[in-house]
Design a protein around this motif. Structure first.
Motif, PDB file in Angstrom:
ATOM      1  N   ARG A 124       0.641  -1.318   0.089  1.00  0.00           N
ATOM      2  CA  ARG A 124       0.214   0.189   0.135  1.00  0.00           C
ATOM      3  C   ARG A 124       0.596   0.840   0.091  1.00  0.00           C
ATOM      4  NH1 ARG A 124      -5.265  -0.884   4.392  1.00  0.00           N
ATOM      5  NH2 ARG A 124      -5.808  -2.380   3.567  1.00  0.00           N
ATOM      6  N   PHE A 125       1.785   1.081   0.757  1.00  0.00           N
ATOM      7  CA  PHE A 125       3.176   2.320   0.583  1.00  0.00           C
ATOM      8  C   PHE A 125       3.185   2.625  -0.653  1.00  0.00           C
ATOM      9  CE2 PHE A 125       7.141   3.824   1.009  1.00  0.00           C
ATOM     10  CZ  PHE A 125       7.161   5.959   1.832  1.00  0.00           C
ATOM     11  N   ASP A 126       4.090   1.849  -1.443  1.00  0.00           N
ATOM     12  CA  ASP A 126       4.672   1.779  -2.715  1.00  0.00           C
ATOM     13  C   ASP A 126       3.494   2.007  -3.489  1.00  0.00           C
ATOM     14  OD1 ASP A 126       6.707   0.308  -1.840  1.00  0.00           O
ATOM     15  OD2 ASP A 126       6.074  -1.475  -2.280  1.00  0.00           O
ATOM     16  N   LEU A 127       2.256   1.494  -3.491  1.00  0.00           N
ATOM     17  CA  LEU A 127       1.345   2.641  -4.121  1.00  0.00           C
ATOM     18  C   LEU A 127       0.822   3.729  -3.679  1.00  0.00           C
ATOM     19  CD1 LEU A 127      -0.765   0.887  -5.666  1.00  0.00           C
ATOM     20  CD2 LEU A 127      -2.321   0.367  -4.782  1.00  0.00           C
ATOM     21  N   ALA A 128       1.196   3.846  -2.997  1.00  0.00           N
ATOM     22  CA  ALA A 128       1.121   6.055  -2.412  1.00  0.00           C
ATOM     23  C   ALA A 128       2.027   6.371  -2.967  1.00  0.00           C
ATOM     24  CB  ALA A 128       1.274   6.187  -0.963  1.00  0.00           C
ATOM     25  N   VAL A 129       3.365   5.984  -3.302  1.00  0.00           N
ATOM     26  CA  VAL A 129       4.304   6.755  -3.333  1.00  0.00           C
ATOM     27  C   VAL A 129       4.147   6.700  -5.717  1.00  0.00           C
ATOM     28  CG1 VAL A 129       6.523   6.568  -3.909  1.00  0.00           C
ATOM     29  CG2 VAL A 129       6.134   6.099  -1.194  1.00  0.00           C
ATOM     30  N   ILE A 130       3.998   5.713  -5.484  1.00  0.00           N
ATOM     31  CA  ILE A 130       3.864   5.550  -7.202  1.00  0.00           C
ATOM     32  C   ILE A 130       2.745   6.666  -7.734  1.00  0.00           C
ATOM     33  CG2 ILE A 130       2.668   3.582  -9.109  1.00  0.00           C
ATOM     34  CD1 ILE A 130       4.566   1.365  -7.973  1.00  0.00           C
ATOM     35  N   TRP A 131       1.389   6.924  -7.215  1.00  0.00           N
ATOM     36  CA  TRP A 131       0.777   7.113  -7.597  1.00  0.00           C
ATOM     37  C   TRP A 131       1.350   8.525  -6.956  1.00  0.00           C
ATOM     38  CZ3 TRP A 131      -3.180   7.095 -10.904  1.00  0.00           C
ATOM     39  CH2 TRP A 131      -4.076   5.934 -11.500  1.00  0.00           C
ATOM     40  N   GLY A 132       1.712   9.401  -6.386  1.00  0.00           N
ATOM     41  CA  GLY A 132       2.339  10.263  -5.667  1.00  0.00           C
ATOM     42  C   GLY A 132       3.042  11.043  -6.351  1.00  0.00           C
ATOM     43  N   GLY A 133       3.560  10.048  -7.500  1.00  0.00           N
ATOM     44  CA  GLY A 133       4.286  10.644  -8.065  1.00  0.00           C
ATOM     45  C   GLY A 133       4.107  10.900  -9.254  1.00  0.00           C
ATOM     46  N   ALA A 134       3.812   9.948  -9.980  1.00  0.00           N
ATOM     47  CA  ALA A 134       2.284   9.904 -11.460  1.00  0.00           C
ATOM     48  C   ALA A 134       1.736  11.264 -11.511  1.00  0.00           C
ATOM     49  CB  ALA A 134       1.329   8.560 -11.760  1.00  0.00           C
ATOM     50  N   VAL A 135       1.156  12.323  -9.677  1.00  0.00           N
ATOM     51  CA  VAL A 135       0.091  13.104  -9.413  1.00  0.00           C
ATOM     52  C   VAL A 135       0.859  14.256 -10.040  1.00  0.00           C
ATOM     53  CG1 VAL A 135      -1.042  14.467  -8.718  1.00  0.00           C
ATOM     54  CG2 VAL A 135      -1.637  12.101  -8.844  1.00  0.00           C
ATOM     55  N   ALA A 136       1.774  13.928  -9.224  1.00  0.00           N
ATOM     56  CA  ALA A 136       3.188  14.814  -9.232  1.00  0.00           C
ATOM     57  C   ALA A 136       4.208  15.052 -10.878  1.00  0.00           C
ATOM     58  CB  ALA A 136       4.627  14.866  -8.757  1.00  0.00           C
ATOM     59  N   VAL A 137       4.676  14.634 -11.370  1.00  0.00           N
ATOM     60  CA  VAL A 137       4.029  14.288 -13.051  1.00  0.00           C
ATOM     61  C   VAL A 137       3.477  14.832 -14.078  1.00  0.00           C
ATOM     62  CG1 VAL A 137       5.032  13.341 -14.878  1.00  0.00           C
ATOM     63  CG2 VAL A 137       5.929  12.280 -13.254  1.00  0.00           C
ATOM     64  N   ALA A 138       2.204  14.496 -13.992  1.00  0.00           N
ATOM     65  CA  ALA A 138       0.924  14.859 -14.370  1.00  0.00           C
ATOM     66  C   ALA A 138       0.824  16.535 -14.250  1.00  0.00           C
ATOM     67  CB  ALA A 138       0.144  14.574 -13.824  1.00  0.00           C
ATOM     68  N   LEU A 139       0.928  17.158 -12.588  1.00  0.00           N
ATOM     69  CA  LEU A 139       0.626  18.387 -11.901  1.00  0.00           C
ATOM     70  C   LEU A 139       2.280  19.426 -13.083  1.00  0.00           C
ATOM     71  CD1 LEU A 139      -0.435  18.276  -8.877  1.00  0.00           C
ATOM     72  CD2 LEU A 139      -1.751  18.473 -10.613  1.00  0.00           C
ATOM     73  N   LEU A 140       3.061  18.874 -13.180  1.00  0.00           N
ATOM     74  CA  LEU A 140       4.289  19.464 -13.408  1.00  0.00           C
ATOM     75  C   LEU A 140       3.846  19.626 -15.354  1.00  0.00           C
ATOM     76  CD1 LEU A 140       7.885  17.849 -12.555  1.00  0.00           C
ATOM     77  CD2 LEU A 140       6.970  20.053 -12.438  1.00  0.00           C
ATOM     78  N   LEU A 141       3.126  18.398 -15.781  1.00  0.00           N
ATOM     79  CA  LEU A 141       3.002  18.446 -17.368  1.00  0.00           C
ATOM     80  C   LEU A 141       1.979  19.222 -18.003  1.00  0.00           C
ATOM     81  CD1 LEU A 141       4.138  14.956 -18.274  1.00  0.00           C
ATOM     82  CD2 LEU A 141       5.198  17.180 -18.157  1.00  0.00           C
ATOM     83  N   ALA A 142       1.244  19.617 -16.614  1.00  0.00           N
ATOM     84  CA  ALA A 142       0.380  20.061 -16.978  1.00  0.00           C
ATOM     85  C   ALA A 142       0.088  21.907 -16.977  1.00  0.00           C
ATOM     86  CB  ALA A 142      -1.210  20.313 -15.851  1.00  0.00           C
ATOM     87  N   TRP A 143       0.843  22.735 -15.728  1.00  0.00           N
ATOM     88  CA  TRP A 143       0.800  23.396 -15.193  1.00  0.00           C
ATOM     89  C   TRP A 143       2.287  24.072 -17.219  1.00  0.00           C
ATOM     90  CZ3 TRP A 143       6.566  24.861 -12.782  1.00  0.00           C
ATOM     91  CH2 TRP A 143       6.076  25.781 -12.150  1.00  0.00           C
ATOM     92  N   ARG A 144       3.178  23.474 -16.876  1.00  0.00           N
ATOM     93  CA  ARG A 144       4.510  23.341 -17.727  1.00  0.00           C
ATOM     94  C   ARG A 144       4.360  23.795 -19.676  1.00  0.00           C
ATOM     95  NH1 ARG A 144       5.288  28.141 -16.568  1.00  0.00           N
ATOM     96  NH2 ARG A 144       7.514  28.203 -18.430  1.00  0.00           N
ATOM     97  N   TRP A 145       2.688  22.697 -19.370  1.00  0.00           N
ATOM     98  CA  TRP A 145       2.327  21.670 -21.155  1.00  0.00           C
ATOM     99  C   TRP A 145       2.986  22.495 -22.547  1.00  0.00           C
ATOM    100  CZ3 TRP A 145       1.656  17.348 -22.559  1.00  0.00           C
ATOM    101  CH2 TRP A 145       1.774  17.223 -23.930  1.00  0.00           C
ATOM    102  N   SER A 146       2.642  24.289 -22.414  1.00  0.00           N
ATOM    103  CA  SER A 146       2.717  24.594 -23.644  1.00  0.00           C
ATOM    104  C   SER A 146       4.304  25.368 -23.759  1.00  0.00           C
ATOM    105  CB  SER A 146       1.697  26.589 -23.820  1.00  0.00           C
ATOM    106  OG  SER A 146       0.446  25.534 -22.947  1.00  0.00           O
TER     107      SER A 146
END
Length: 264
Positions: A124-146
């Motif tokens: 469960r902890f690994d899953l939280a880390v994986i999805w936390g990282g995925a969300v962080a990457v998604a937010l970074l890309l959404a913020w700077r996509w253009s």
């Protein structure tokens, strides 16, 4: 529901696929395949650092992957050609990581789990880390996509318009380091670059815009993750390599369909 290890494994594979796919598009657009390889191979050195200092594995891998990516960004364009530099850094990092792990006192380390992943052992902890990282990457890309897209497709024009291509490169580097850190549990250090590149390359014939290519890549990455997991359970094969094998089969199918799509 999360007590079921198969459900946890499927969610972990989905998280990695969704984080890797849009990054893989930038890796392909920038022709940075070796860059992803070098950063992912440095993950094993991060494992050694984490084990030697009692850091969480994800933290050690993130730190070393980020340092490796920054070193490559700094040295590229100097006296060594980019492909030669990336080749040297990728294989050197992998070799140093293997040596460092073997020298750890009092540690019995299952290297195969770090080289090829251990998705069926995700907690469960690994899953939280994986999805936390995925969300962080998604937010970074959404913020700077253009800005990232402009700096990727035409750096000179982006700079003339007031952008900063070097800053966008650093943001992409940070996102890659995060992805490597969260993916090592799922597909391992040797296969992370494959999950970056193959779904994005598979998506290319189906896409007319950068956004649709990223969406197609996420879908194909998720399909590879689920298909590889099911194939692994059915045929008792290693899960990480099975995921990449399904991704490769999808790429072969996409390549076969590409001429038909061009004529359509």
């Amino acid at each position: 529901m999360l007590d079921d290890f198969i459900v946890r494994a499927a969610l972990a594979g989905l998280g990695v696929a969704l984080a890797a796919a849009p990054l893989g598009c930038f890796v392909i657009w920038r022709r940075m395949a070796y860059f992803g390889d070098a950063t992912s191979h440095a993950a094993l050195l991060g494992v050694a650092l984490a084990l030697a200092t009692d850091l969480p594995i994800t933290a050690g891998v993130l730190l070393v992957a980020l340092v490796m990516a920054l070193v490559i960004s700094t040295l590229s364009g100097r006296n060594v050609s980019a492909d030669a530099l990336l080749g040297v850094m990728a294989h050197s990092a992998l070799a140093l990581g293997l040596v460092a792990v073997s020298l750890l006192p009092g540690q019995r380390v299952d290297l195969s789990s770090y080289l090829f992943g251990e998705i069926l052992a995700v907690t469960r902890f690994d899953l939280a880390v994986i999805w936390g990282g995925a969300v962080a990457v998604a937010l970074l890309l959404a913020w700077r996509w253009s800005a990232l897209l402009a700096a990727t497709l035409n750096p000179d024009l982006a700079q003339a318009a007031g952008g900063n291509p070097k800053r966008e490169q650093l943001i992409l580097t940070l996102a890659l380091a995060i992805m490597v850190a969260v993916a090592i549990k799922v597909v391992g250090a040797l296969l992370i670059a494959a999950m970056l590149i193959i779904p994005a390359a598979t998506a290319r014939p189906f896409a007319r815009t950068p956004e649709t290519m990223a969406i197609w890549a996420m879908g194909l990455g998720a399909l590879a993750a689920f298909g590889g997991l099911m194939a692994s359970l059915e045929f008792d094969t290693p899960t990480g390599p099975s995921i990449v094998s399904i991704a490769a089969a999808l790429f072969a199918l996409s390549s076969a369909l590409a001429p038909l799509l061009r004529r359509a």
